[in-house]
Design an enzyme around this catalytic site. Sequence first.
Site, PDB file in Angstrom:
ATOM      1  N   ASP A  44       1.048  -1.063  -0.008  1.00 32.79           N
ATOM      2  CA  ASP A  44       0.192   0.074  -0.224  1.00 32.79           C
ATOM      3  C   ASP A  44       0.435   1.095   0.144  1.00 32.79           C
ATOM      4  O   ASP A  44       2.086   1.483   0.274  1.00 32.79           O
ATOM      5  CB  ASP A  44      -0.741  -0.395   1.048  1.00 32.79           C
ATOM      6  CG  ASP A  44      -1.897   1.254   1.294  1.00 32.79           C
ATOM      7  OD1 ASP A  44      -3.353   0.246   0.483  1.00 32.79           O
ATOM      8  OD2 ASP A  44      -2.272   2.143   0.815  1.00 32.79           O
ATOM      9  N   GLU A 184     -18.318  -7.171   5.575  1.00 38.60           N
ATOM     10  CA  GLU A 184     -17.649  -6.496   6.612  1.00 38.60           C
ATOM     11  C   GLU A 184     -18.029  -7.148   7.925  1.00 38.60           C
ATOM     12  O   GLU A 184     -19.846  -7.517   7.608  1.00 38.60           O
ATOM     13  CB  GLU A 184     -17.822  -4.839   6.283  1.00 38.60           C
ATOM     14  CG  GLU A 184     -17.132  -4.315   5.149  1.00 38.60           C
ATOM     15  CD  GLU A 184     -16.989  -2.318   5.074  1.00 38.60           C
ATOM     16  OE1 GLU A 184     -17.239  -2.517   6.436  1.00 38.60           O
ATOM     17  OE2 GLU A 184     -17.366  -2.566   4.305  1.00 38.60           O
ATOM     18  N   PHE A 278     -31.275 -11.042   3.288  1.00 38.97           N
ATOM     19  CA  PHE A 278     -31.900 -10.028   2.722  1.00 38.97           C
ATOM     20  C   PHE A 278     -32.876  -9.655   2.733  1.00 38.97           C
ATOM     21  O   PHE A 278     -33.847  -8.448   2.187  1.00 38.97           O
ATOM     22  CB  PHE A 278     -30.855  -9.895   1.550  1.00 38.97           C
ATOM     23  CG  PHE A 278     -28.877  -9.583   1.787  1.00 38.97           C
ATOM     24  CD1 PHE A 278     -28.550 -10.241   2.265  1.00 38.97           C
ATOM     25  CD2 PHE A 278     -29.027  -7.850   1.927  1.00 38.97           C
ATOM     26  CE1 PHE A 278     -27.369  -9.967   2.746  1.00 38.97           C
ATOM     27  CE2 PHE A 278     -27.802  -8.086   1.866  1.00 38.97           C
ATOM     28  CZ  PHE A 278     -26.863  -8.676   2.820  1.00 38.97           C
ATOM     29  N   GLY A 282     -36.656  -1.872   7.879  1.00 37.65           N
ATOM     30  CA  GLY A 282     -35.478  -1.396   8.685  1.00 37.65           C
ATOM     31  C   GLY A 282     -35.030  -0.026   7.430  1.00 37.65           C
ATOM     32  O   GLY A 282     -36.106   0.555   6.596  1.00 37.65           O
ATOM     33  N   CYS A 289     -20.382  -0.780  -0.158  1.00 37.28           N
ATOM     34  CA  CYS A 289     -20.451  -0.809  -1.160  1.00 37.28           C
ATOM     35  C   CYS A 289     -22.349  -0.718  -1.919  1.00 37.28           C
ATOM     36  O   CYS A 289     -22.273  -0.326  -3.112  1.00 37.28           O
ATOM     37  CB  CYS A 289     -20.799  -2.588  -0.859  1.00 37.28           C
ATOM     38  SG  CYS A 289     -18.581  -2.765  -0.346  1.00 37.28           S
ATOM     39  N   ARG A 356     -19.486   4.559   6.274  1.00 41.24           N
ATOM     40  CA  ARG A 356     -19.185   4.429   5.566  1.00 41.24           C
ATOM     41  C   ARG A 356     -20.807   4.796   4.375  1.00 41.24           C
ATOM     42  O   ARG A 356     -20.855   4.059   4.805  1.00 41.24           O
ATOM     43  CB  ARG A 356     -18.196   4.906   4.213  1.00 41.24           C
ATOM     44  CG  ARG A 356     -16.941   4.932   4.273  1.00 41.24           C
ATOM     45  CD  ARG A 356     -15.732   4.496   3.682  1.00 41.24           C
ATOM     46  NE  ARG A 356     -16.200   3.041   3.796  1.00 41.24           N
ATOM     47  CZ  ARG A 356     -15.204   2.530   3.244  1.00 41.24           C
ATOM     48  NH1 ARG A 356     -13.987   2.398   1.869  1.00 41.24           N
ATOM     49  NH2 ARG A 356     -15.172   0.734   3.271  1.00 41.24           N
TER      50      ARG A 356
HETATM   51  C1  UGA Z   1     -21.967  -6.190   0.994  1.00 40.79           C
HETATM   52  C2  UGA Z   1     -21.985  -7.724  -0.205  1.00 40.79           C
HETATM   53  O1  UGA Z   1     -22.667  -8.529   1.132  1.00 40.79           O
HETATM   54  C3  UGA Z   1     -21.067  -8.403  -0.289  1.00 40.79           C
HETATM   55  O2  UGA Z   1     -20.905 -10.283  -0.241  1.00 40.79           O
HETATM   56  C4  UGA Z   1     -19.892  -7.689  -0.695  1.00 40.79           C
HETATM   57  O3  UGA Z   1     -18.471  -8.587  -0.771  1.00 40.79           O
HETATM   58  C5  UGA Z   1     -19.598  -6.536  -0.049  1.00 40.79           C
HETATM   59  O4  UGA Z   1     -20.763  -5.843   0.169  1.00 40.79           O
HETATM   60  C6  UGA Z   1     -18.366  -5.326  -1.555  1.00 40.79           C
HETATM   61  O5  UGA Z   1     -19.448  -5.214  -2.210  1.00 40.79           O
HETATM   62  O6  UGA Z   1     -17.729  -5.355  -0.707  1.00 40.79           O
HETATM   63  P1  UGA Z   1     -21.520  -5.208   3.082  1.00 40.79           P
HETATM   64  O7  UGA Z   1     -21.174  -3.723   3.112  1.00 40.79           O
HETATM   65  O8  UGA Z   1     -20.142  -5.885   4.215  1.00 40.79           O
HETATM   66  O9  UGA Z   1     -21.223  -6.512   1.702  1.00 40.79           O
HETATM   67  O10 UGA Z   1     -23.016  -5.053   3.522  1.00 40.79           O
HETATM   68  P2  UGA Z   1     -23.837  -6.355   3.751  1.00 40.79           P
HETATM   69  O11 UGA Z   1     -24.079  -7.391   5.034  1.00 40.79           O
HETATM   70  O12 UGA Z   1     -24.347  -6.426   2.750  1.00 40.79           O
HETATM   71  O13 UGA Z   1     -24.966  -4.943   3.959  1.00 40.79           O
HETATM   72  C7  UGA Z   1     -25.248  -3.712   3.227  1.00 40.79           C
HETATM   73  C8  UGA Z   1     -26.320  -3.055   4.146  1.00 40.79           C
HETATM   74  O14 UGA Z   1     -27.596  -3.819   3.679  1.00 40.79           O
HETATM   75  C9  UGA Z   1     -26.185  -2.623   5.714  1.00 40.79           C
HETATM   76  O15 UGA Z   1     -26.425  -1.214   5.594  1.00 40.79           O
HETATM   77  C10 UGA Z   1     -26.954  -3.591   5.451  1.00 40.79           C
HETATM   78  O16 UGA Z   1     -27.894  -2.964   7.304  1.00 40.79           O
HETATM   79  C11 UGA Z   1     -28.264  -3.893   5.227  1.00 40.79           C
HETATM   80  N1  UGA Z   1     -29.567  -4.445   5.617  1.00 40.79           N
HETATM   81  C12 UGA Z   1     -28.784  -6.152   5.113  1.00 40.79           C
HETATM   82  C13 UGA Z   1     -30.742  -4.696   5.583  1.00 40.79           C
HETATM   83  O17 UGA Z   1     -31.099  -3.239   5.520  1.00 40.79           O
HETATM   84  N2  UGA Z   1     -31.588  -5.381   5.328  1.00 40.79           N
HETATM   85  C14 UGA Z   1     -31.573  -6.881   4.775  1.00 40.79           C
HETATM   86  O18 UGA Z   1     -31.831  -7.772   5.459  1.00 40.79           O
HETATM   87  C15 UGA Z   1     -29.981  -7.502   5.418  1.00 40.79           C
END
Ligand code: UGA
Length: 479
Positions: A44, A184, A278, A282, A289, A356
């Site tokens: 990095d 994450e 998913f 909420g 992402c 973020r």
């Molecule tokens: C997401 C994807 O799930 C990963 O597979 C992917 O690798 C990653 O983006 C990326 O592109 O790097 P992440 O951003 O860590 O992962 O978080 P998620 O668990 O997917 O949640 C994303 C958002 O959706 C959060 O704000 C979470 O609270 C919200 N969420 C998730 C909901 O509001 N309802 C749900 O049922 C699930």
Amino acid sequence: MSDHLIPQEINSANSTITVLGLGHIGLPTALGLADLGWKVIGADDDAKKVGLIRSGDPIFFEPGLSELLTKHLQSGKFQPVDDVEAAVRAASIIFICVGTPQKASGQADLAQVEAVARVVARNLNGYKLIVEKSTVPAITAQWLKRTIVRYNAGKSLGAPGGSAPGSPAPLEFDIASNPEFLREGRAVEDFFHPDRIVCGVDSERARKILTDLYTPLGRPIVITDTSTAELIKHAANAFLSTKISFINMVSDLCEKVGADVTAVTRGIGLDSRIGPQFLDAGVGYGGYCFPKDLRAFIHLAEEHGVNFSLLQEVEAINQRRVDIFIRKVHETLWTLRGKTLGILGLAFKAGTDDIREAVSLKIIQALLDEGSILRLYDPQAMPNTQAVFPPSTDRLTYCSSAYEAAQGAQGLLLVTEWDEFRQLDLTRVREVMEVPILVDGRNLFDPATVRKAGFEYVSMGRDKARGVATKAHTPKPTA
Ligand code: UGA
């Protein structure tokens, strides 16, 4: 193609992998590969970051990452460096994990990816497999290839079977796309137990290297061409965002008709064609992402003349979630000016300190604009939030526990679904609050339990609307 195209075997015993970019994806990937037995250089150009990582500090919170870092700094399998050029020269496999932020247009900004391609071009001292892990739009791999050729002055791409006598030495490299699906808060677990591994390759040599690398994980490997692999990543994030916006609309409808969205999720989620994940209604999705990748995917579709208006609606629905939540807070607490509100959860989701595009930031801003006095608590994300909203004695207090955030509050708003909040002693929370009102933006609690503990409790898509916001809420008088 046959194995004779693989002159020197690349394997964990004799090869070095360089991971470029030590952020939320790069660091877990580098340490995961080290744990699989590879010698990994993590490069990095941020010398301060590298210094911290070298001292054992992973910089951000990710369960299990700190332990893995300590383990592989000690084993010598992981070496963090800030000399990116030397790191490229040392490796036969290079994972690109640099940032792909978004431009004002929504398009992915690929400047860092191109910069990496130029570094590789300058330092191509033998065969290298260059693997895109950063989320990039389709056909980025082709641009990478073109850039490496362009910036590698004096050499040319080798034709199969070798170049003609006297012609420039052939460039030996392949580009592959191996999108990450790490979440994450679960990145380490996801690295070792992925649902699938997608490898987009344009040569047999690249296919063999990546297949050998990932076979020890014992998970399904999907082999495609590079553009397809790039598209799979965007399609996956876009589909998951669509599920969330879909259930959020169902949630709003549930409130109108007096249904329970969590029961709807169970009722549809048990259908194996739909699945339960998913579908948690909420305050909407946030993070680095989903919002960014969705916009980049919409932009890609537009660029190619495809009208993907479905995704525009997914985004619009998500953007309305904060307004809907704030309206709910209004409907419950009436006026907000001068009221003390506790906020539980600041991270964009549980398990991370990342804020973020966190929904909490918009909620905090909206409530400050309303004149509320806020008491904030999050198990991990307070230092990051303080950088955006510095504490102020009369308006914004950062607290050391959920109980402290509830102290003297006339309302408690749950924004992030941390397990710690699930375990709260609700009687104790009620006793420290001035007025025991809980507005749950994540449906974390069981309504009956919270109400039994003496709270006025409001959640998402589980209570019939109160009828103060729109005409549609007003129940018709019975004859
Ligand atoms: C997401 C994807 O799930 C990963 O597979 C992917 O690798 C990653 O983006 C990326 O592109 O790097 P992440 O951003 O860590 O992962 O978080 P998620 O668990 O997917 O949640 C994303 C958002 O959706 C959060 O704000 C979470 O609270 C919200 N969420 C998730 C909901 O509001 N309802 C749900 O049922 C699930």
